[in-house]
Design a protein around this motif. Structure first.
Motif, mmCIF file in Angstrom:
data_model
loop_
_atom_site.group_PDB
_atom_site.id
_atom_site.type_symbol
_atom_site.label_atom_id
_atom_site.label_comp_id
_atom_site.label_asym_id
_atom_site.label_seq_id
_atom_site.Cartn_x
_atom_site.Cartn_y
_atom_site.Cartn_z
ATOM 1 N N THR A 30 0.813 -1.239 0.090
ATOM 2 C CA THR A 30 0.192 0.124 0.074
ATOM 3 C C THR A 30 1.097 1.247 0.188
ATOM 4 N N ALA A 84 -1.118 5.799 1.734
ATOM 5 C CA ALA A 84 -2.251 5.506 2.302
ATOM 6 C C ALA A 84 -2.431 5.326 3.935
ATOM 7 N N ALA A 130 -6.521 2.403 6.045
ATOM 8 C CA ALA A 130 -7.020 2.084 4.627
ATOM 9 C C ALA A 130 -6.581 0.511 4.220
ATOM 10 N N ILE A 131 -5.486 0.065 4.742
ATOM 11 C CA ILE A 131 -4.702 -1.195 4.320
ATOM 12 C C ILE A 131 -5.805 -2.444 4.622
ATOM 13 N N GLN A 132 -6.052 -3.245 3.435
ATOM 14 C CA GLN A 132 -6.716 -4.264 3.598
ATOM 15 C C GLN A 132 -6.000 -5.473 2.774
ATOM 16 N N GLN A 142 -11.681 -0.044 -0.365
ATOM 17 C CA GLN A 142 -12.347 1.312 0.179
ATOM 18 C C GLN A 142 -12.010 2.266 -0.441
ATOM 19 N N ARG A 195 -10.417 5.994 -1.119
ATOM 20 C CA ARG A 195 -9.173 6.737 -0.880
ATOM 21 C C ARG A 195 -8.156 5.858 -0.462
ATOM 22 N N THR A 196 -8.277 4.487 -0.810
ATOM 23 C CA THR A 196 -7.040 3.678 -0.723
ATOM 24 C C THR A 196 -6.791 3.088 -2.018
ATOM 25 N N ARG A 249 -4.723 -0.774 -3.563
ATOM 26 C CA ARG A 249 -4.045 -1.896 -3.450
ATOM 27 C C ARG A 249 -3.304 -2.531 -4.481
ATOM 28 N N THR A 294 -8.242 0.444 -7.015
ATOM 29 C CA THR A 294 -8.764 1.379 -6.173
ATOM 30 C C THR A 294 -9.976 1.100 -5.870
ATOM 31 N N LEU A 302 -2.935 8.704 -5.931
ATOM 32 C CA LEU A 302 -2.415 7.244 -5.083
ATOM 33 C C LEU A 302 -2.026 6.280 -6.369
#
Length: 660
Positions: A484, A487, A491-493, A533, A535-536, A538, A551, A588
């Motif tokens: 990531t 972020a 916001a990290i998934q 999510q 504004r994150t 991956r 995104t 991003l």
């Protein structure tokens, strides 16, 4: 002290004088200019105990001799012989020993020495000379060798040497004349090792720390009776031939060769010298190779530093000589040991070297062995835990486990070229390259390729691919990396994904047992990944050259293409794959692309450095095949003529078609 310095060295002559002192803190040395003022200031500020017998240019070293000043004997008549028994003159007084020395010198026809020093535990017999520079060093060495003579056995006779020619008449006469002198020196405890140009001897007025006695001039009674000797006269008396006799012998041999040019000269056995590839020379090189390969931290962690610097000190003593202090100054920074502590530890190696130079031996299990630590290479390899694989990888020549065959000349040459290569990889770079290869092969296996096809695509063998996949599967970072960029932490998934394993593990199946069937749950498809999510971002990257950027509203494919140019080695592409990006997603994605580009550039440089000079052993077997002749198609001369005319611009097939 100043009188002794003036007798041994002429004030104002070229070169600097070396002083030394042995204190509780260690060995202290200093170089002083040869002037009365500088010497007085040094004697007032310091308390030197030893004085150099020659003058030097930069430092007290054999290669820095500026002026030859004296020849000497160091007699320790109060010591013991190599069997531990007291010497024959151990109970005599110094005056009696001086009379014996002067008598045997006169009987051998040598000049009277300049002075004799009472060192406290023995005496020093010194002949001072004047007006000699470093060019006389070769003849000075021959003089010192003749003065101390060959090694004698217990009966007082020189050891017989194999392969030597029969001595000439003048050699026999010279040996008969000097043999009583050499026998007397042996009984007086002559230190044969104290004959190097950098040797220092006791200074008058200094205190011997071993017995508390002061060093003094024992003979003559008055300093005014001390005189320098003629160097040429001393050499003519001590050497087998004078200069005039040597010139006459050379002219006689030259005339005999010219008179009979077809005569075959008898082969003369050369003096045995230490070969470049001798045992301890090779051990020293292998020890340095092991240290470079493993690093200092390995020896400290496994507590093998003491064995490494002990074997290295023995190798230095047998190849270059020196003392414990010089070895400690060289080895201390390499193994991380204090120089003072290491010098005390290596003092036993120095004593063994000096005992070996003096001809002493030890009885080891009924066998006569040298007096120094003469370890077998296999013993050193066992103590340092050198395995067969490591010995072959480093290219060790002698420091190998017992029973392991040495490298052939071709293998040594190939290993030498590989070690000198500027593109040689370190162990960390090799591990990173295998990890990268394992991840690539893993994704190829996901795409349905076999291990053999992966090896063909990666330009290597099958075993290497399997090893790389196994290391990538066992790596803490795993096969695929999830990153990531820019972020916040919330916001990290991270999703747990079932990753198949392509590492072959051995298993034992009883004969006649039914084949194992995988559970039905393992064959069910994995769940769909959760959505990203707002504004994150991956980033899913399997290799440094390809990644998927996701995104909340869109998905991009990021790829790097090698252009093969030096200025711009590769070009990156970030294409929108699906979705419609929202406001702020592009920023991003750009930040993620910058991070991926830096990682790709590092991986690109690593891969180019590794493939720039690929060895023949890394080339697949299919590419090593010898090219065989194949039948060529028939040659149509008329067609070749037509093509040539068309290329030259006249009368060809094209012109005839246009005309038609």
């Amino acid at each position: 002290m100043l009188w002794h310095i003036g007798v041994a060295h002429c004030f104002g002559a070229r070169g600097r004088i070396a002083f030394a002192s042995e204190t509780a803190a260690g060995w202290i040395e200093g170089m002083v200019a040869n002037s009365s003022r500088a010497l007085r200031e040094h004697l007032a500020a310091a308390d030197p105990q030893y004085l150099s017998q020659h003058r030097f240019s930069f430092r007290r070293h054999t290669g820095c001799v500026e002026a030859v000043c004296s020849a000497w004997w160091d007699l320790d008549f109060r010591g013991v012989d190599r069997h531990g028994q007291p010497l024959p003159f151990a109970e005599n007084e110094l005056d009696e020993v001086i009379v014996i020395v002067l008598y045997v010198i006169a009987a051998a026809g040598l000049p009277v020495p300049s002075y004799i020093t009472d060192s406290g535990s023995g005496c020093h017999v010194v002949w001072t000379v004047r007006g000699l520079n470093a060019l006389a060093m070769k003849r000075w060495r021959a003089l010192m060798k003749a003065l101390r003579g060959p090694q004698l056995d217990d009966a007082g006779n020189p050891f017989a040497r194999r392969g030597r020619r029969e001595p000439d008449a003048y050699e026999v006469a010279w040996t008969e004349r000097m043999l009583p002198l050499w026998r007397t020196l042996k009984n007086l405890g002559l230190d044969r090792a104290a004959s190097d140009p950098a040797r220092v001897l006791r200074l008058w007025g200094s205190i011997n720390s071993k017995n508390g006695r002061m060093a003094r001039c024992a003979w003559p009674a008055s300093i005014g009776d001390i005189h320098a000797v003629d160097f040429n006269g001393l050499c003519d008396a001590a050497l087998p031939l004078t200069r005039a006799q040597l010139r006459a012998l050379r002219q006689e041999r030259k005339a005999a060769r010219e008179a009979n040019p077809n005569a075959i000269q008898a082969p003369r056995a050369s003096r045995p010298r230490r070969a470049y590839g001798s045992k301890w020379v090779l051990i020293r090189k292998d020890l340095m190779a092991v240290l470079e390969h493993r690093g200092f931290a390995w020896f400290k962690e496994h507590k093998k530093r003491d064995w490494w610097y002990l074997a290295m000190a023995v190798a230095l003593s047998q190849t270059e000589g020196g003392d414990a202090q010089s070895w400690a100054e060289y080895l201390g920074p390499l193994v991380g040991q204090p120089v003072r502590e290491l010098a005390g530890t290596l003092s036993g190696v120095e004593r063994g070297m000096l005992a070996h130079l003096s001809g002493e031996t030890v009885d080891w299990e009924g066998d006569i062995r040298p007096a120094f630590y003469d370890y077998h290479p296999a013993t050193i390899a066992e103590k340092l835990i050198v395995t067969d694989e490591e010995a072959r990888e480093i290219g060790l020549r002698i420091l190998r486990p017992a029973g392991l065959p040495a490298l052939t000349p071709a293998e040594r040459q190939r290993r030498s070229r590989a070690l000198r290569s500027p593109d040689r990889k370190t162990r960390d770079e090799k591990a990173e390259a295998r990890l990268f290869m394992g991840r690539q092969a893993w994704w190829m296996r996901i795409a349905g390729l076999t291990v053999a096809e992966c090896a063909r695509q990666l330009d290597c063998n099958v075993s290497r691919v399997e090893r790389a996949i196994a290391e990538a599967d066992a790596h803490p970072d795993g096969i695929a990396t999830l990153e990531t960029v820019d972020a916040p932490p919330e916001a990290i998934q991270v999703e747990a994904v079932e990753i198949p394993s392509f590492v072959s593990r051995p298993s034992i199946v009883p004969e006649g047992s039914p084949p194992a069937i995988a559970p039905t749950a393992a064959l069910q498809p994995a769940e769909q990944p959760t959505a990203v999510q707002a504004r994150t971002v991956r980033v899913i990257s399997a290799t440094p050259f390809h990644a998927t950027i996701e995104t909340a509203t869109a998905t991009w494919w990021w790829t790097v293409v090698d252009q093969g140019r030096i200025e711009q080695p590769f070009e990156e592409f970030c294409d929108l794959q699906s979705g419609r990006p929202a406001d702020g997603d592009r920023a991003l994605v750009d930040a993620a692309c910058e991070e991926l580009a830096r990682a790709a550039q590092a991986a690109h440089q690593l891969s180019r450095r590794g493939s720039r000079r690929r060895g023949r052993r890394d080339v697949p077997e299919a590419r090593r095949a010898v090219a065989r002749p194949v039948p060529l198609p028939p040659l149509y001369l008329q067609r070749e003529v037509e093509l040539y005319r068309e290329a030259s611009g006249g009368g060809g097939l094209r012109h005839r078609l246009v005309a038609a």
